[in-house]
Design a protein around this motif. Structure first.
Motif, PDB file in Angstrom:
ATOM      1  N   ASP A 104       0.789  -1.204   0.016  1.00 47.35           N
ATOM      2  CA  ASP A 104       0.111   0.050   0.093  1.00 47.35           C
ATOM      3  C   ASP A 104       0.844   1.434  -0.025  1.00 47.35           C
ATOM      4  N   ALA A 105       1.767   1.327   0.951  1.00 50.19           N
ATOM      5  CA  ALA A 105       2.870   2.145   0.837  1.00 50.19           C
ATOM      6  C   ALA A 105       3.531   2.432  -0.439  1.00 50.19           C
ATOM      7  N   ALA A 106       3.663   1.392  -1.226  1.00 53.00           N
ATOM      8  CA  ALA A 106       4.414   1.621  -2.479  1.00 53.00           C
ATOM      9  C   ALA A 106       3.529   2.289  -3.375  1.00 53.00           C
ATOM     10  N   ARG A 107       2.500   1.944  -3.385  1.00 57.59           N
ATOM     11  CA  ARG A 107       1.493   2.468  -4.335  1.00 57.59           C
ATOM     12  C   ARG A 107       1.149   3.999  -4.044  1.00 57.59           C
ATOM     13  N   GLU A 108       1.128   4.196  -2.778  1.00 61.32           N
ATOM     14  CA  GLU A 108       0.865   5.700  -2.256  1.00 61.32           C
ATOM     15  C   GLU A 108       2.049   6.448  -2.677  1.00 61.32           C
ATOM     16  N   LEU A 109       3.209   6.184  -2.594  1.00 63.60           N
ATOM     17  CA  LEU A 109       4.581   6.971  -2.906  1.00 63.60           C
ATOM     18  C   LEU A 109       4.967   6.583  -4.207  1.00 63.60           C
ATOM     19  N   ARG A 110       4.093   5.843  -4.909  1.00 65.73           N
ATOM     20  CA  ARG A 110       4.483   5.718  -6.399  1.00 65.73           C
ATOM     21  C   ARG A 110       5.963   5.110  -6.784  1.00 65.73           C
ATOM     22  N   HIS A 111       6.116   4.253  -5.690  1.00 64.94           N
ATOM     23  CA  HIS A 111       7.303   3.387  -5.651  1.00 64.94           C
ATOM     24  C   HIS A 111       8.757   4.200  -5.559  1.00 64.94           C
ATOM     25  N   ASP A 112       8.865   5.340  -4.606  1.00 61.60           N
ATOM     26  CA  ASP A 112       9.878   6.109  -4.377  1.00 61.60           C
ATOM     27  C   ASP A 112      10.490   5.446  -3.296  1.00 61.60           C
ATOM     28  N   VAL A 113      11.804   4.916  -3.818  1.00 64.34           N
ATOM     29  CA  VAL A 113      12.479   4.051  -2.853  1.00 64.34           C
ATOM     30  C   VAL A 113      12.860   4.854  -1.577  1.00 64.34           C
ATOM     31  N   ASP A 114      13.466   5.914  -1.679  1.00 63.77           N
ATOM     32  CA  ASP A 114      13.596   6.772  -0.507  1.00 63.77           C
ATOM     33  C   ASP A 114      12.698   6.937   0.522  1.00 63.77           C
ATOM     34  N   GLY A 115      11.383   7.315  -0.241  1.00 61.02           N
ATOM     35  CA  GLY A 115      10.237   7.627   0.810  1.00 61.02           C
ATOM     36  C   GLY A 115      10.155   6.148   1.408  1.00 61.02           C
ATOM     37  N   LEU A 116      10.179   4.906   0.918  1.00 62.22           N
ATOM     38  CA  LEU A 116       9.731   3.772   1.372  1.00 62.22           C
ATOM     39  C   LEU A 116      10.962   3.272   2.483  1.00 62.22           C
ATOM     40  N   ARG A 117      12.039   3.502   2.251  1.00 60.63           N
ATOM     41  CA  ARG A 117      13.162   3.303   3.062  1.00 60.63           C
ATOM     42  C   ARG A 117      13.099   4.006   4.437  1.00 60.63           C
ATOM     43  N   GLN A 118      12.538   5.170   4.238  1.00 58.31           N
ATOM     44  CA  GLN A 118      12.472   5.974   5.351  1.00 58.31           C
ATOM     45  C   GLN A 118      11.290   5.573   6.344  1.00 58.31           C
ATOM     46  N   ARG A 119      10.428   5.501   5.600  1.00 60.69           N
ATOM     47  CA  ARG A 119       9.092   4.924   6.236  1.00 60.69           C
ATOM     48  C   ARG A 119       9.198   3.687   7.085  1.00 60.69           C
ATOM     49  N   PHE A 120      10.120   2.677   6.567  1.00 59.46           N
ATOM     50  CA  PHE A 120      10.185   1.408   7.211  1.00 59.46           C
ATOM     51  C   PHE A 120      11.492   1.274   7.785  1.00 59.46           C
ATOM     52  N   GLY A 121      12.352   2.236   7.661  1.00 60.59           N
ATOM     53  CA  GLY A 121      13.696   2.024   8.423  1.00 60.59           C
ATOM     54  C   GLY A 121      14.472   1.049   7.817  1.00 60.59           C
ATOM     55  N   VAL A 122      14.422   1.001   6.803  1.00 56.90           N
ATOM     56  CA  VAL A 122      15.384  -0.141   5.990  1.00 56.90           C
ATOM     57  C   VAL A 122      16.525   0.618   5.091  1.00 56.90           C
TER      58      VAL A 122
END
Length: 467
Positions: A281-299
């Motif tokens: 769901d986060a990937a779709r929300e952020l349009r697969h912005d990897v920097d946004g995903l890594r910050q949100r999930f701490g990876v």
């Protein structure tokens, strides 16, 4: 007399698909090329799904077409087979495919089956040619090759382990620091004591003593890597049975089975840190912005990319992407593709691919519109990364990761914003040994089994022609 075609009313399935993808009726209608009111009538059961709408659903949501019935899947597969650009001859128009499904459904199914067999043969030829290119044998695969192929055939998604990791993530205290929560669970449930790592150059990244029940993690690791090692140890203890059952069913033995066990624990660790539904769901929300995903999930950036390539849960798949990691020498050290793009199994990748440039430019994201010999276009992102060693005397690891999707999904891929999907594309291939492009200035050697033609009176960039 031909029997009338059965009308397919599957509006509830279409609505479920749309809601699962978090799309509005207007957005979905625009993708399908129909009006919002017409889509509303379909979802309310007032209109059946026509052949054209079924085809549009299959094109717009290729990983989710099964949700609207077998007709959609067969139509999508038949159109793909009839219009495959890698097959010589003019492509068959969609209207002709529709007629074939109505008048000769058995023949249409046979066409799809033959096309599937053709694709499998192409994969086998590619694998054999890669082995020839690497100087390896055509039998007796190495253990890591067996494990890599096992994950490939599993579509890089292991349902029991993925769902177990998602349930474990939900069971951890809500709102608590995830690292603290994992440490507490290791200590309270598994009697594992966390001891500080030595930080010495020869120290392992992670060391677990099953007798003393102690866990040491290299203190030079960045926080994201430390979190991953904690997660790895936790899932090895929590999911020991699930991992053992999966390994037993794999058919792998000896070193390959041991490597698979480690690979499954790594897979589970990623699934724990990035639970499937929340991450998708986060990937779709952020349009697969990897920097946004890594910050949100701490990876880490790489972990976020890799997880995107595992979102293949039936009925709830993410957009199909490819992912790979390339080292400074051009070797592909990780790979997975849920798209038609397949990497060479041995050696390096096409020199025209921007991932090679990214290795030399760390911490900068490069984008590229690429086109493979079969005519499929891909939006590609690549980023060079450096893993610090913690010591001047220890060489840091330098590599690049790349992530991409077919151009038809550009609207859901933030990295496509700087590109025109219909603009000029860089022609790339898997490797020179299996690339059919004749006019390529970067060709290192001709394709396998090609006939070489040399004209001593003419010198091109490449000193030969082939056919």
């Amino acid at each position: 007399m031909t029997a009338p075609r059965r009308r397919l009313f599957a509006g509830s399935n279409v609505r479920t698909l749309r809601q699962r993808l978090a799309l509005s009726q207007a957005e979905t209608a625009a993708r399908l090329g129909i009006s919002t009111s017409y889509l509303s009538q379909i979802e309310n059961g007032d209109r059946p799904l026509t052949e054209l709408t079924l085809a549009a659903l299959g094109r717009a949501f290729p990983n989710d077409w099964a949700e609207v019935g077998e007709d959609a899947g067969l139509l999508t597969a038949a159109i793909a087979a009839a219009r495959d650009p890698s097959v010589s001859g003019a492509p068959v128009e969609e209207a002709a495919v529709h007629r074939a499904l109505r008048q000769q459904p058995q023949l249409a199914r046979r066409l799809v089956a033959l096309h599937d067999a053709y694709l499998r043969v192409q994969q086998q030829v590619r694998a054999l040619d890669d082995r020839f290119d690497s100087g390896g044998e055509t039998s007796g695969r190495q253990p890591w090759e067996e494990v890599r192929d096992w994950f490939h055939h599993a579509n890089n998604y292991i349902d029991p382990i993925d769902r177990a990791a998602e349930a474990l993530a939900a069971a951890l205290p809500a709102g608590a620091d995830p690292v603290r929560a994992m440490i507490d669970r290791l200590q309270l449930r598994h009697r594992v004591t966390i001891e500080p790592g030595t930080g010495e150059q020869t120290a392992p990244l992670r060391a677990f003593d099953p007798v003393r029940r102690t866990l040491r993690i290299d203190r030079n690791l960045p926080p994201e890597s430390t979190h991953f090692q904690l997660a790895h140890q936790l899932v090895r203890l929590e999911f020991a049975n699930e991992i053992d059952v999966t390994v037993a069913r794999s058919g792998l033995v000896d070193a390959a089975s041991a490597l698979l066990s480690v690979g499954l624990a790594n897979y589970a660790a990623g699934a724990l840190l990035m639970p499937y539904t929340a991450y998708r769901d986060a990937a779709r929300e952020l349009r697969h912005d990897v920097d946004g995903l890594r910050q949100r999930f701490g990876v880490s950036f790489e972990q976020a990319c890799h997880r995107l390539s595992t979102l293949q849960r039936p009925g709830a798949a993410g957009i199909p992407v490819f992912f790979c990691r390339v080292d400074m020498a051009g070797n592909i050290t990780k790979r997975h593709s849920a798209t038609p793009l397949q990497f060479a199994q041995y050696g390096g990748a096409c020199p025209l691919w921007l991932v090679h440039e990214a290795v030399a430019i760390p911490d900068r994201i490069l984008v590229q519109l690429a086109e493979t010999p079969d005519g499929v276009r891909y939006v590609t992102m690549a980023k060079g990364l450096v893993k610090a060693s913690g010591s001047f005397t220890r060489t840091p690891r330098r590599y690049a990761v790349t992530l991409g999707c077919e151009a038809q999904h550009a609207a859901e891929f933030v990295y496509a914003d700087e590109l025109r999907a219909d603009g000029p594309a860089t022609p790339i291939g898997s490797s020179c040994r299996i690339c059919p492009r004749i006019a390529c200035d970067q060709r290192a050697f001709p394709p396998a089994a090609s006939i070489i033609e040399i004209d001593p009176n003419v010198r091109q960039v490449v000193p030969y022609r082939f056919r």
